[in-house]
Write a protein that holds these residues in place. Structure first.
Motif, PDB file in Angstrom:
ATOM      1  N   ILE A  62       5.892   1.495  -7.229  1.00  0.00           N
ATOM      2  CA  ILE A  62       5.876   0.202  -7.914  1.00  0.00           C
ATOM      3  C   ILE A  62       5.319   0.371  -9.326  1.00  0.00           C
ATOM      4  O   ILE A  62       5.863  -0.165 -10.300  1.00  0.00           O
ATOM      5  CB  ILE A  62       5.052  -0.825  -7.110  1.00  0.00           C
ATOM      6  CG1 ILE A  62       5.807  -1.219  -5.838  1.00  0.00           C
ATOM      7  CG2 ILE A  62       4.755  -2.064  -7.960  1.00  0.00           C
ATOM      8  CD1 ILE A  62       4.991  -2.056  -4.876  1.00  0.00           C
ATOM      9  N   ASN A  63       4.241   1.130  -9.460  1.00  0.00           N
ATOM     10  CA  ASN A  63       3.648   1.363 -10.774  1.00  0.00           C
ATOM     11  C   ASN A  63       4.592   2.145 -11.681  1.00  0.00           C
ATOM     12  O   ASN A  63       4.620   1.947 -12.898  1.00  0.00           O
ATOM     13  CB  ASN A  63       2.328   2.114 -10.633  1.00  0.00           C
ATOM     14  CG  ASN A  63       1.239   1.268  -9.994  1.00  0.00           C
ATOM     15  OD1 ASN A  63       1.296   0.033 -10.031  1.00  0.00           O
ATOM     16  ND2 ASN A  63       0.241   1.918  -9.406  1.00  0.00           N
ATOM     17  N   LYS A  64       5.367   3.028 -11.072  1.00  0.00           N
ATOM     18  CA  LYS A  64       6.287   3.871 -11.833  1.00  0.00           C
ATOM     19  C   LYS A  64       7.524   3.110 -12.287  1.00  0.00           C
ATOM     20  O   LYS A  64       8.145   3.445 -13.296  1.00  0.00           O
ATOM     21  CB  LYS A  64       6.704   5.070 -10.978  1.00  0.00           C
ATOM     22  CG  LYS A  64       7.541   6.108 -11.688  1.00  0.00           C
ATOM     23  CD  LYS A  64       7.852   7.266 -10.749  1.00  0.00           C
ATOM     24  CE  LYS A  64       8.709   8.329 -11.430  1.00  0.00           C
ATOM     25  NZ  LYS A  64       9.028   9.450 -10.512  1.00  0.00           N
ATOM     26  N   THR A  65       7.882   2.066 -11.566  1.00  0.00           N
ATOM     27  CA  THR A  65       9.128   1.352 -11.847  1.00  0.00           C
ATOM     28  C   THR A  65       9.090   0.587 -13.160  1.00  0.00           C
ATOM     29  O   THR A  65      10.071   0.556 -13.910  1.00  0.00           O
ATOM     30  CB  THR A  65       9.446   0.367 -10.692  1.00  0.00           C
ATOM     31  OG1 THR A  65       9.568   1.103  -9.485  1.00  0.00           O
ATOM     32  CG2 THR A  65      10.738  -0.377 -10.965  1.00  0.00           C
ATOM     33  N   GLY A  66       7.949  -0.007 -13.477  1.00  0.00           N
ATOM     34  CA  GLY A  66       7.846  -0.770 -14.711  1.00  0.00           C
ATOM     35  C   GLY A  66       8.799  -1.944 -14.726  1.00  0.00           C
ATOM     36  O   GLY A  66       8.887  -2.705 -13.761  1.00  0.00           O
ATOM     37  N   ARG A 104       3.887   1.599  -1.146  1.00  0.00           N
ATOM     38  CA  ARG A 104       4.750   1.727  -2.328  1.00  0.00           C
ATOM     39  C   ARG A 104       3.991   1.597  -3.642  1.00  0.00           C
ATOM     40  O   ARG A 104       4.607   1.433  -4.701  1.00  0.00           O
ATOM     41  CB  ARG A 104       5.845   0.655  -2.275  1.00  0.00           C
ATOM     42  CG  ARG A 104       6.773   0.763  -1.074  1.00  0.00           C
ATOM     43  CD  ARG A 104       7.649   2.014  -1.137  1.00  0.00           C
ATOM     44  NE  ARG A 104       8.567   2.074  -0.011  1.00  0.00           N
ATOM     45  CZ  ARG A 104       8.328   2.748   1.110  1.00  0.00           C
ATOM     46  NH1 ARG A 104       7.183   3.437   1.239  1.00  0.00           N
ATOM     47  NH2 ARG A 104       9.202   2.768   2.090  1.00  0.00           N
ATOM     48  N   ARG A 105       2.669   1.701  -3.595  1.00  0.00           N
ATOM     49  CA  ARG A 105       1.866   1.480  -4.803  1.00  0.00           C
ATOM     50  C   ARG A 105       2.321   2.373  -5.964  1.00  0.00           C
ATOM     51  O   ARG A 105       2.527   1.914  -7.091  1.00  0.00           O
ATOM     52  CB  ARG A 105       0.383   1.737  -4.497  1.00  0.00           C
ATOM     53  CG  ARG A 105      -0.541   1.434  -5.677  1.00  0.00           C
ATOM     54  CD  ARG A 105      -1.986   1.715  -5.342  1.00  0.00           C
ATOM     55  NE  ARG A 105      -2.459   0.864  -4.257  1.00  0.00           N
ATOM     56  CZ  ARG A 105      -2.825   1.318  -3.057  1.00  0.00           C
ATOM     57  NH1 ARG A 105      -2.785   2.616  -2.789  1.00  0.00           N
ATOM     58  NH2 ARG A 105      -3.243   0.490  -2.122  1.00  0.00           N
ATOM     59  N   ARG A 106       2.497   3.659  -5.678  1.00  0.00           N
ATOM     60  CA  ARG A 106       2.856   4.590  -6.755  1.00  0.00           C
ATOM     61  C   ARG A 106       4.234   4.290  -7.333  1.00  0.00           C
ATOM     62  O   ARG A 106       4.425   4.288  -8.549  1.00  0.00           O
ATOM     63  CB  ARG A 106       2.807   6.026  -6.238  1.00  0.00           C
ATOM     64  CG  ARG A 106       1.397   6.544  -5.980  1.00  0.00           C
ATOM     65  CD  ARG A 106       1.431   8.008  -5.572  1.00  0.00           C
ATOM     66  NE  ARG A 106       0.093   8.514  -5.313  1.00  0.00           N
ATOM     67  CZ  ARG A 106      -0.175   9.761  -4.932  1.00  0.00           C
ATOM     68  NH1 ARG A 106       0.839  10.625  -4.756  1.00  0.00           N
ATOM     69  NH2 ARG A 106      -1.408  10.166  -4.722  1.00  0.00           N
ATOM     70  N   TYR A 164      14.092  -2.077  -9.170  1.00  0.00           N
ATOM     71  CA  TYR A 164      13.743  -1.152  -8.088  1.00  0.00           C
ATOM     72  C   TYR A 164      14.732  -1.328  -6.948  1.00  0.00           C
ATOM     73  O   TYR A 164      14.926  -2.430  -6.435  1.00  0.00           O
ATOM     74  CB  TYR A 164      12.326  -1.409  -7.575  1.00  0.00           C
ATOM     75  CG  TYR A 164      11.962  -0.521  -6.412  1.00  0.00           C
ATOM     76  CD1 TYR A 164      11.890   0.868  -6.575  1.00  0.00           C
ATOM     77  CD2 TYR A 164      11.728  -1.043  -5.144  1.00  0.00           C
ATOM     78  CE1 TYR A 164      11.577   1.704  -5.508  1.00  0.00           C
ATOM     79  CE2 TYR A 164      11.405  -0.216  -4.074  1.00  0.00           C
ATOM     80  CZ  TYR A 164      11.333   1.154  -4.268  1.00  0.00           C
ATOM     81  OH  TYR A 164      11.037   1.981  -3.207  1.00  0.00           O
ATOM     82  N   ARG A 192       0.832  -1.204   0.000  1.00  0.00           N
ATOM     83  CA  ARG A 192       0.000   0.000   0.000  1.00  0.00           C
ATOM     84  C   ARG A 192       0.872   1.263   0.000  1.00  0.00           C
ATOM     85  O   ARG A 192       0.579   2.224  -0.703  1.00  0.00           O
ATOM     86  CB  ARG A 192      -0.929  -0.012   1.211  1.00  0.00           C
ATOM     87  CG  ARG A 192      -1.908   1.170   1.228  1.00  0.00           C
ATOM     88  CD  ARG A 192      -2.951   0.995   2.318  1.00  0.00           C
ATOM     89  NE  ARG A 192      -2.342   0.961   3.640  1.00  0.00           N
ATOM     90  CZ  ARG A 192      -2.385  -0.083   4.450  1.00  0.00           C
ATOM     91  NH1 ARG A 192      -2.992  -1.205   4.079  1.00  0.00           N
ATOM     92  NH2 ARG A 192      -1.823  -0.043   5.648  1.00  0.00           N
TER      93      ARG A 192
END
Length: 248
Positions: A70-74, A66-68, A78, A64
Motif C-alpha cells: 500500500i505504501n509503495k503504490t502511492g 498489505r502495509r508495504r 492497485y 496489516r
C-alpha cells in the motif's frame, strides 16, 4: 491507495499473467499476484462466508498484510490478482470505496483438468482439502472423496460468490477462453477491455500479441478425464455455464 481492483476467480484461470503484463506496460498501476502473505485469505474467505469472522478482523488483517505494498503504490491504481481473497470483498467494501472486481471464469471441464494436473488431489494439497478446516469451501457434495464432484461444485460456489458482487461493486466478467484465444484480435480486445476497466490506456494489438505469447503457471502435467466424469461436470455446472455463454 484508493479504489483497488481485485482480479478474482476459482484459480487456474491464468491470472498470474497480469502481474508482469500490467507492471511492464504502464506506470499508472501496480499489480500484484497473490502478494505474500496470501494463503491466510483463503481461510478468511471461507470463515467469513460461514459467519465465523467479522468485517473488522478481515480489514485489520488485510491492512496489516498489505502495509508495504500500500505504501509503495502511492497514487497508482492497485490491482491485486488472487483467488484466495474471493470471499473477503464484503468486508473490504466496508473500508474501501469503489472497489472494482474483475471476474475471470474458465470452462469447468478445463478448470477441473487444470486443477487436478496442478496437484489438487495429490500430496499435501489432497491432505489439506480433506482434513484442514476451512481450506476448502463448505460445499454440499455426496462424496467428499471424489475430486471431480468437489471441484465442479466448487466451480459453482466460488463463481456464484464472485458473481454476487455485481450488486455491490463495479464488476467486469471475462472468460479465460476469450483472453487466451487463438484469435489474437479478440484476445487483444479483451485485454484492452480489462485495461480500460482499470482506468489504464489500451495497447496496440501488436504489443498485446507479444504478451499473450508468454503463458504463466500452466500445467505441464495433463490430467485426462473419463467420459462419465466430463458428463458429470457438465451436468453439475449446467446453469452457470449457460449464464457464462458456454452453451446455448
Amino acid at each position: 491507495m484508493h479504489h483497488p481492483v481485485f482480479i478474482l476467480s476459482t484459480g487456474r484461470t491464468g491470472t498470474q499473467f497480469f502481474e508482469d503484463y500490467i507492471n511492464q506496460t504502464t506506470k499508472d498501476a501496480l499489480c500484484k499476484h497473490e502478494p505474500r502473505p496470501s494463503r491466510r485469505f483463503k481461510f478468511l474467505s471461507n470463515l467469513y462466508l460461514n459467519h465465523k469472522v467479522s468485517h473488522p478482523f478481515i480489514i485489520k488483517t488485510y491492512l496489516r498484510s498489505r502495509r508495504r505494498v500500500i505504501n509503495k503504490t502511492g497514487d497508482r491504481v492497485y490491482i491485486e490478482s488472487s483467488n484466495f481473497i474471493f470471499g473477503c470483498i464484503p468486508s473490504l467494501n466496508e473500508w474501501y470505496d469503489g472497489i472494482k472486481i474483475i471476474h475471470i471464469v474458465r470452462h469447468p471441464v478445463d478448470y477441473v483438468k487444470s486443477h487436478l494436473s496442478h496437484g489438487f488431489w495429490r500430496g499435501h494439497k489432497k491432505f489439506f482439502a480433506k482434513y484442514v478446516p476451512y481450506w476448502l469451501e463448505k460445499i454440499e457434495v455426496e462424496d467428499r472423496s471424489n475430486p471431480i464432484e468437489l471441484l465442479s461444485t466448487r466451480w459453482n460456489y466460488v463463481n456464484g460468490q464472485i458473481n454476487s458482487y455485481t450488486e455491490t461493486n463495479k464488476y467486469l466478467r471475462v472468460r479465460f477462453e476469450d483472453i487466451f484465444s487463438a484469435d489474437m484480435q479478440q484476445s487483444s480486445a479483451q485485454l484492452n477491455q480489462i485495461r480500460e476497466f482499470c482506468g489504464l490506456s489500451p495497447l496496440e494489438e501488436a504489443e498485446n500479441r507479444q504478451w499473450l505469447k508468454r503463458p504463466k503457471n500452466y500445467s505441464r502435467r495433463k490430467q485426462a478425464l473419463e467420459s462419465d466424469e466430463v458428463d458429470y461436470i457438465l451436468k453439475n455446472t449446467h446453469s452457470l455455464m449457460k449464464d457464462y455463454r458456454y452453451h446455448d
